[in-house]
Write a protein that holds these residues in place. Structure first.
Motif, PDB file in Angstrom:
ATOM      1  N   SER A  80     -34.746  -8.616  23.877  1.00 24.03           N
ATOM      2  CA  SER A  80     -34.568  -9.907  23.210  1.00 24.03           C
ATOM      3  C   SER A  80     -33.201  -9.914  22.526  1.00 24.03           C
ATOM      4  N   GLN A  81     -32.756 -11.118  22.170  1.00 24.04           N
ATOM      5  CA  GLN A  81     -31.507 -11.219  21.410  1.00 24.04           C
ATOM      6  C   GLN A  81     -31.646 -10.491  20.078  1.00 24.04           C
ATOM      7  N   GLU A  82     -32.825 -10.532  19.501  1.00 24.62           N
ATOM      8  CA  GLU A  82     -33.066  -9.863  18.222  1.00 24.62           C
ATOM      9  C   GLU A  82     -32.874  -8.353  18.350  1.00 24.62           C
ATOM     10  N   GLU A  83     -33.397  -7.783  19.436  1.00 21.04           N
ATOM     11  CA  GLU A  83     -33.259  -6.343  19.636  1.00 21.04           C
ATOM     12  C   GLU A  83     -31.798  -5.943  19.803  1.00 21.04           C
ATOM     13  N   VAL A  84     -31.064  -6.719  20.580  1.00 24.64           N
ATOM     14  CA  VAL A  84     -29.647  -6.417  20.800  1.00 24.64           C
ATOM     15  C   VAL A  84     -28.879  -6.570  19.487  1.00 24.64           C
ATOM     16  N   ALA A  85     -29.168  -7.634  18.763  1.00 24.22           N
ATOM     17  CA  ALA A  85     -28.477  -7.866  17.492  1.00 24.22           C
ATOM     18  C   ALA A  85     -28.679  -6.693  16.542  1.00 24.22           C
ATOM     19  N   LYS A  86     -29.891  -6.191  16.480  1.00 26.95           N
ATOM     20  CA  LYS A  86     -30.191  -5.066  15.583  1.00 26.95           C
ATOM     21  C   LYS A  86     -29.409  -3.823  16.003  1.00 26.95           C
ATOM     22  N   GLN A  87     -29.370  -3.546  17.306  1.00 26.25           N
ATOM     23  CA  GLN A  87     -28.657  -2.358  17.781  1.00 26.25           C
ATOM     24  C   GLN A  87     -27.143  -2.470  17.591  1.00 26.25           C
ATOM     25  N   VAL A  88     -26.622  -3.674  17.756  1.00 24.71           N
ATOM     26  CA  VAL A  88     -25.173  -3.878  17.607  1.00 24.71           C
ATOM     27  C   VAL A  88     -24.783  -3.982  16.133  1.00 24.71           C
TER      28      VAL A  88
ATOM     29  N   VAL B 252     -25.279  -6.962  14.267  1.00 23.70           N
ATOM     30  CA  VAL B 252     -24.819  -8.328  14.016  1.00 23.70           C
ATOM     31  C   VAL B 252     -26.030  -9.248  13.922  1.00 23.70           C
ATOM     32  N   SER B 253     -25.795 -10.494  13.631  1.00 18.89           N
ATOM     33  CA  SER B 253     -26.877 -11.469  13.549  1.00 18.89           C
ATOM     34  C   SER B 253     -27.274 -11.944  14.945  1.00 18.89           C
ATOM     35  N   VAL B 254     -28.471 -12.476  15.046  1.00 17.05           N
ATOM     36  CA  VAL B 254     -28.940 -13.070  16.300  1.00 17.05           C
ATOM     37  C   VAL B 254     -28.028 -14.236  16.671  1.00 17.05           C
ATOM     38  N   GLN B 255     -27.511 -14.939  15.678  1.00 19.63           N
ATOM     39  CA  GLN B 255     -26.608 -16.059  15.941  1.00 19.63           C
ATOM     40  C   GLN B 255     -25.355 -15.590  16.682  1.00 19.63           C
ATOM     41  N   ASN B 256     -24.866 -14.383  16.338  1.00 11.96           N
ATOM     42  CA  ASN B 256     -23.704 -13.851  17.050  1.00 11.96           C
ATOM     43  C   ASN B 256     -24.039 -13.625  18.519  1.00 11.96           C
ATOM     44  N   ILE B 257     -25.183 -13.015  18.783  1.00 15.50           N
ATOM     45  CA  ILE B 257     -25.584 -12.751  20.165  1.00 15.50           C
ATOM     46  C   ILE B 257     -25.716 -14.073  20.914  1.00 15.50           C
ATOM     47  N   HIS B 258     -26.348 -15.045  20.288  1.00 15.57           N
ATOM     48  CA  HIS B 258     -26.519 -16.367  20.902  1.00 15.57           C
ATOM     49  C   HIS B 258     -25.150 -16.994  21.207  1.00 15.57           C
ATOM     50  N   LYS B 259     -24.250 -16.932  20.246  1.00 15.15           N
ATOM     51  CA  LYS B 259     -22.910 -17.505  20.412  1.00 15.15           C
ATOM     52  C   LYS B 259     -22.172 -16.824  21.561  1.00 15.15           C
ATOM     53  N   TRP B 260     -22.223 -15.498  21.611  1.00 21.85           N
ATOM     54  CA  TRP B 260     -21.528 -14.765  22.671  1.00 21.85           C
ATOM     55  C   TRP B 260     -22.111 -15.098  24.038  1.00 21.85           C
ATOM     56  N   GLU B 261     -23.448 -15.134  24.125  1.00 23.05           N
ATOM     57  CA  GLU B 261     -24.097 -15.387  25.416  1.00 23.05           C
ATOM     58  C   GLU B 261     -23.884 -16.823  25.895  1.00 23.05           C
ATOM     59  N   ASN B 262     -23.567 -17.721  24.987  1.00 21.22           N
ATOM     60  CA  ASN B 262     -23.313 -19.113  25.355  1.00 21.22           C
ATOM     61  C   ASN B 262     -21.824 -19.434  25.429  1.00 21.22           C
ATOM     62  N   ASN B 263     -21.003 -18.390  25.516  1.00 21.79           N
ATOM     63  CA  ASN B 263     -19.554 -18.530  25.668  1.00 21.79           C
ATOM     64  C   ASN B 263     -18.929 -19.394  24.573  1.00 21.79           C
ATOM     65  N   GLN B 264     -19.433 -19.229  23.356  1.00 23.67           N
ATOM     66  CA  GLN B 264     -18.889 -19.959  22.211  1.00 23.67           C
ATOM     67  C   GLN B 264     -18.028 -19.056  21.338  1.00 23.67           C
ATOM     68  N   GLY B 265     -17.774 -17.861  21.800  1.00 17.61           N
ATOM     69  CA  GLY B 265     -16.962 -16.904  21.071  1.00 17.61           C
ATOM     70  C   GLY B 265     -17.031 -15.561  21.765  1.00 17.61           C
ATOM     71  N   TYR B 266     -16.179 -14.646  21.338  1.00 15.68           N
ATOM     72  CA  TYR B 266     -16.131 -13.315  21.931  1.00 15.68           C
ATOM     73  C   TYR B 266     -16.426 -12.263  20.872  1.00 15.68           C
ATOM     74  N   PRO B 267     -17.134 -11.217  21.279  1.00 12.33           N
ATOM     75  CA  PRO B 267     -17.376 -10.104  20.348  1.00 12.33           C
ATOM     76  C   PRO B 267     -16.078  -9.352  20.060  1.00 12.33           C
ATOM     77  N   GLU B 268     -16.024  -8.737  18.898  1.00 10.69           N
ATOM     78  CA  GLU B 268     -14.905  -7.865  18.581  1.00 10.69           C
ATOM     79  C   GLU B 268     -15.035  -6.586  19.403  1.00 10.69           C
TER      80      GLU B 268
END
Length: 98
Positions: free
Chosen positions: A17-25, A27-43
C-alpha cells in the motif's frame, strides 16, 4: 514511462500500500500519492530508499522518464550559467572598479 507511473507499478507488483511505502521511506502518504501521480519528484535520498524497496536503481528510474531527464539537464545548465556569472574573474572586470 513517467517516474510516477513506474513507482505505482512497482509498488503494486510488490503488493504494498502507499501507507507501507511511505512508512519505509519516511515520508507522508501524500508524498507517495503526489509522486505516483506525477505531481512532483522524490528527492535523491528518497529515490535511493524506493530503489531498495523495489529492487531497482536510481539509474533505472531516471532512464525511464524523459521528462525527469530533461529537468535534470535544465538544472545542470542553470548551474553552469550561475557558475559563470559568479566566476572569480567576473569581479575583476565589473564597472565598480574592484
Amino acid at each position: 514511462m513517467r517516474l510516477g507511473n513506474q513507482l505505482q507499478k512497482l509498488r503494486e507488483e510488490q503488493k504494498m500500500s502507499q501507507e507501507e511505502v511511505a512508512k519505509q521511506v519516511g515520508v507522508s502518504v501524500q508524498n507517495i500519492h503526489k509522486w505516483e501521480n506525477n505531481q512532483g519528484y522524490p528527492e535523491i535520498q528518497h529515490l535511493l530508499k524506493l530503489g531498495d524497496i523495489y529492487g531497482t536503481t536510481i539509474d533505472e528510474f531516471i532512464k525511464s522518464d524523459a521528462t525527469l531527464q530533461n529537468r535534470i539537464n535544465i538544472r545542470e545548465e542553470e548551474k553552469k550559467d550561475d557558475d559563470e556569472l559568479f566566476h572569480p574573474g567576473f569581479l575583476k572586470t565589473n564597472s565598480i572598479g574592484y
